[in-house]
Design a protein around this motif. Structure first.
Motif, PDB file in Angstrom:
ATOM      1  N   ARG A 153       0.832  -1.202   0.000  1.00  0.00           N
ATOM      2  CA  ARG A 153       0.000   0.000   0.000  1.00  0.00           C
ATOM      3  C   ARG A 153       0.867   1.253   0.000  1.00  0.00           C
ATOM      4  N   HIS A 154       1.990   1.178   0.662  1.00  0.00           N
ATOM      5  CA  HIS A 154       2.909   2.307   0.737  1.00  0.00           C
ATOM      6  C   HIS A 154       4.114   2.001  -0.150  1.00  0.00           C
ATOM      7  N   ALA A 155       3.872   1.970  -1.446  1.00  0.00           N
ATOM      8  CA  ALA A 155       4.920   1.610  -2.395  1.00  0.00           C
ATOM      9  C   ALA A 155       6.030   2.663  -2.393  1.00  0.00           C
ATOM     10  N   THR A 156       7.240   2.183  -2.523  1.00  0.00           N
ATOM     11  CA  THR A 156       8.396   3.058  -2.623  1.00  0.00           C
ATOM     12  C   THR A 156       9.029   2.835  -3.990  1.00  0.00           C
ATOM     13  N   PRO A 157       9.798   3.800  -4.487  1.00  0.00           N
ATOM     14  CA  PRO A 157      10.421   3.636  -5.800  1.00  0.00           C
ATOM     15  C   PRO A 157      11.489   2.549  -5.801  1.00  0.00           C
ATOM     16  N   ASN A 158      12.022   2.240  -4.616  1.00  0.00           N
ATOM     17  CA  ASN A 158      12.989   1.153  -4.491  1.00  0.00           C
ATOM     18  C   ASN A 158      12.974   0.655  -3.057  1.00  0.00           C
ATOM     19  N   THR A 171      20.428 -20.308   3.927  1.00  0.00           N
ATOM     20  CA  THR A 171      20.683 -19.419   2.810  1.00  0.00           C
ATOM     21  C   THR A 171      19.728 -18.246   2.842  1.00  0.00           C
ATOM     22  N   ALA A 172      20.299 -17.050   2.930  1.00  0.00           N
ATOM     23  CA  ALA A 172      19.517 -15.819   2.885  1.00  0.00           C
ATOM     24  C   ALA A 172      19.342 -15.392   1.434  1.00  0.00           C
ATOM     25  N   ARG A 173      18.176 -14.857   1.143  1.00  0.00           N
ATOM     26  CA  ARG A 173      17.923 -14.282  -0.175  1.00  0.00           C
ATOM     27  C   ARG A 173      17.454 -12.843   0.047  1.00  0.00           C
ATOM     28  N   VAL A 174      18.250 -11.918  -0.470  1.00  0.00           N
ATOM     29  CA  VAL A 174      17.960 -10.498  -0.305  1.00  0.00           C
ATOM     30  C   VAL A 174      18.052  -9.858  -1.683  1.00  0.00           C
ATOM     31  N   ALA A 175      17.080  -9.020  -2.010  1.00  0.00           N
ATOM     32  CA  ALA A 175      17.076  -8.377  -3.327  1.00  0.00           C
ATOM     33  C   ALA A 175      16.874  -6.875  -3.177  1.00  0.00           C
ATOM     34  N   TYR A 176      17.596  -6.131  -3.989  1.00  0.00           N
ATOM     35  CA  TYR A 176      17.342  -4.695  -4.111  1.00  0.00           C
ATOM     36  C   TYR A 176      16.454  -4.532  -5.334  1.00  0.00           C
ATOM     37  N   MET A 177      15.279  -3.910  -5.155  1.00  0.00           N
ATOM     38  CA  MET A 177      14.293  -3.783  -6.223  1.00  0.00           C
ATOM     39  C   MET A 177      14.033  -2.305  -6.498  1.00  0.00           C
ATOM     40  N   CYS A 178      13.868  -1.968  -7.790  1.00  0.00           N
ATOM     41  CA  CYS A 178      13.550  -0.589  -8.156  1.00  0.00           C
ATOM     42  C   CYS A 178      12.655  -0.587  -9.390  1.00  0.00           C
ATOM     43  N   VAL A 179      12.113   0.564  -9.685  1.00  0.00           N
ATOM     44  CA  VAL A 179      11.272   0.735 -10.862  1.00  0.00           C
ATOM     45  C   VAL A 179      12.117   1.414 -11.936  1.00  0.00           C
ATOM     46  N   ALA A 180      12.117   0.841 -13.125  1.00  0.00           N
ATOM     47  CA  ALA A 180      12.871   1.442 -14.235  1.00  0.00           C
ATOM     48  C   ALA A 180      12.182   2.735 -14.677  1.00  0.00           C
ATOM     49  N   ALA A 181      12.938   3.643 -15.270  1.00  0.00           N
ATOM     50  CA  ALA A 181      12.390   4.917 -15.728  1.00  0.00           C
ATOM     51  C   ALA A 181      11.302   4.727 -16.789  1.00  0.00           C
ATOM     52  N   GLU A 225      15.612  -0.294 -18.561  1.00  0.00           N
ATOM     53  CA  GLU A 225      15.611  -1.507 -17.744  1.00  0.00           C
ATOM     54  C   GLU A 225      17.046  -1.977 -17.488  1.00  0.00           C
ATOM     55  N   ASP A 226      17.905  -1.913 -18.513  1.00  0.00           N
ATOM     56  CA  ASP A 226      19.314  -2.275 -18.330  1.00  0.00           C
ATOM     57  C   ASP A 226      19.983  -1.373 -17.294  1.00  0.00           C
ATOM     58  N   ALA A 227      19.664  -0.083 -17.332  1.00  0.00           N
ATOM     59  CA  ALA A 227      20.224   0.863 -16.361  1.00  0.00           C
ATOM     60  C   ALA A 227      19.749   0.518 -14.945  1.00  0.00           C
ATOM     61  N   ALA A 228      18.488   0.089 -14.813  1.00  0.00           N
ATOM     62  CA  ALA A 228      17.953  -0.305 -13.498  1.00  0.00           C
ATOM     63  C   ALA A 228      18.655  -1.561 -12.986  1.00  0.00           C
ATOM     64  N   ALA A 231       6.596  -8.582 -10.604  1.00  0.00           N
ATOM     65  CA  ALA A 231       5.451  -7.680 -10.659  1.00  0.00           C
ATOM     66  C   ALA A 231       4.811  -7.728  -9.278  1.00  0.00           C
ATOM     67  N   ILE A 232       4.770  -6.590  -8.634  1.00  0.00           N
ATOM     68  CA  ILE A 232       4.133  -6.491  -7.321  1.00  0.00           C
ATOM     69  C   ILE A 232       2.948  -5.566  -7.514  1.00  0.00           C
ATOM     70  N   GLY A 233       1.755  -6.165  -7.494  1.00  0.00           N
ATOM     71  CA  GLY A 233       0.566  -5.422  -7.881  1.00  0.00           C
ATOM     72  C   GLY A 233       0.690  -5.102  -9.361  1.00  0.00           C
ATOM     73  N   SER A 234       0.479  -3.857  -9.711  1.00  0.00           N
ATOM     74  CA  SER A 234       0.593  -3.452 -11.114  1.00  0.00           C
ATOM     75  C   SER A 234       1.956  -2.843 -11.434  1.00  0.00           C
ATOM     76  N   THR A 235       2.872  -2.886 -10.469  1.00  0.00           N
ATOM     77  CA  THR A 235       4.189  -2.276 -10.662  1.00  0.00           C
ATOM     78  C   THR A 235       5.234  -3.339 -10.979  1.00  0.00           C
ATOM     79  N   LYS A 236       5.993  -3.100 -12.041  1.00  0.00           N
ATOM     80  CA  LYS A 236       7.081  -3.997 -12.407  1.00  0.00           C
ATOM     81  C   LYS A 236       8.364  -3.507 -11.745  1.00  0.00           C
ATOM     82  N   TYR A 237       8.915  -4.363 -10.868  1.00  0.00           N
ATOM     83  CA  TYR A 237      10.174  -4.037 -10.203  1.00  0.00           C
ATOM     84  C   TYR A 237      11.300  -4.843 -10.843  1.00  0.00           C
ATOM     85  N   ILE A 238      12.430  -4.191 -10.998  1.00  0.00           N
ATOM     86  CA  ILE A 238      13.638  -4.795 -11.538  1.00  0.00           C
ATOM     87  C   ILE A 238      14.676  -4.726 -10.442  1.00  0.00           C
TER      88      ILE A 238
END
Length: 168
Positions: A43-48, A73-83, A90-93, A139-146
């Protein structure tokens, strides 16, 4: 007196990566849990954000006859929205995400070697050879995170003692 952070404990694991997300200037938020939990909490989406997922399973290794290591084994991801949806954006993200994960790896190395915090030394038990990273899309909701995902094994020496009073 030295303090050891045992990141095989879920609460310590979550708190450690939450602290990393909070202290890194380029990370806007922290998420904990499986994809469904993150989707419900979006609900409180952030850009990353930094996203830590609970351990899948435990593996035990025999270091010697009296020394067993519990490995998770830990799994940690940094996620952001491409411009945009353009390949170059997307490559830059992906590239920016990989750099953030490498900064997190550098922070883990500093903590592994022992960083003095309030008079205590913190040490993470991990084998650098167990670390791996790679690209991830969700895809989290309607937002595509890379993003870029880090997979890392944390070790905890454990004692597998047989207690005869627990058996009939």
């Amino acid at each position: 007196m030295a303090t050891t952070i045992r990141l095989t404990n879920l609460a310590a694991y979550r708190d450690y990566f939450s602290a990393i997300a909070t202290s890194h200037v380029d990370i806007a938020g922290f998420k904990w849990g499986e994809k469904e939990v993150v989707m419900n909490d979006n609900r409180h989406a952030t850009p990353n954000f930094l996203w830590a997922m609970p351990y899948d399973r435990v593996r035990y290794t025999d270091r010697s006859s009296d020394n067993v290591h519990k490995i998770k084994t830990a799994r940690v991801a940094y996620m952001c929205v491409a411009a945009s949806d353009k390949f170059e954006d997307e490559d830059a993200a992906f590239e920016a995400s990989e750099l953030i994960i490498e900064e997190i790896l550098a922070k883990i190395l500093v903590d592994k070697r022992g960083a003095e915090v309030a008079g205590d030394w913190q040490m993470i038990i991990t084998d650098i050879a167990s670390w791996s990273t790679g690209p991830i899309e969700k895809a989290i909701g309607s937002t595509k995170y890379i993003g870029w995902e880090l997979s890392i094994n944390f070790q905890d020496p454990t004692s597998l003692l047989y207690n005869a009073s627990k058996w009939e």
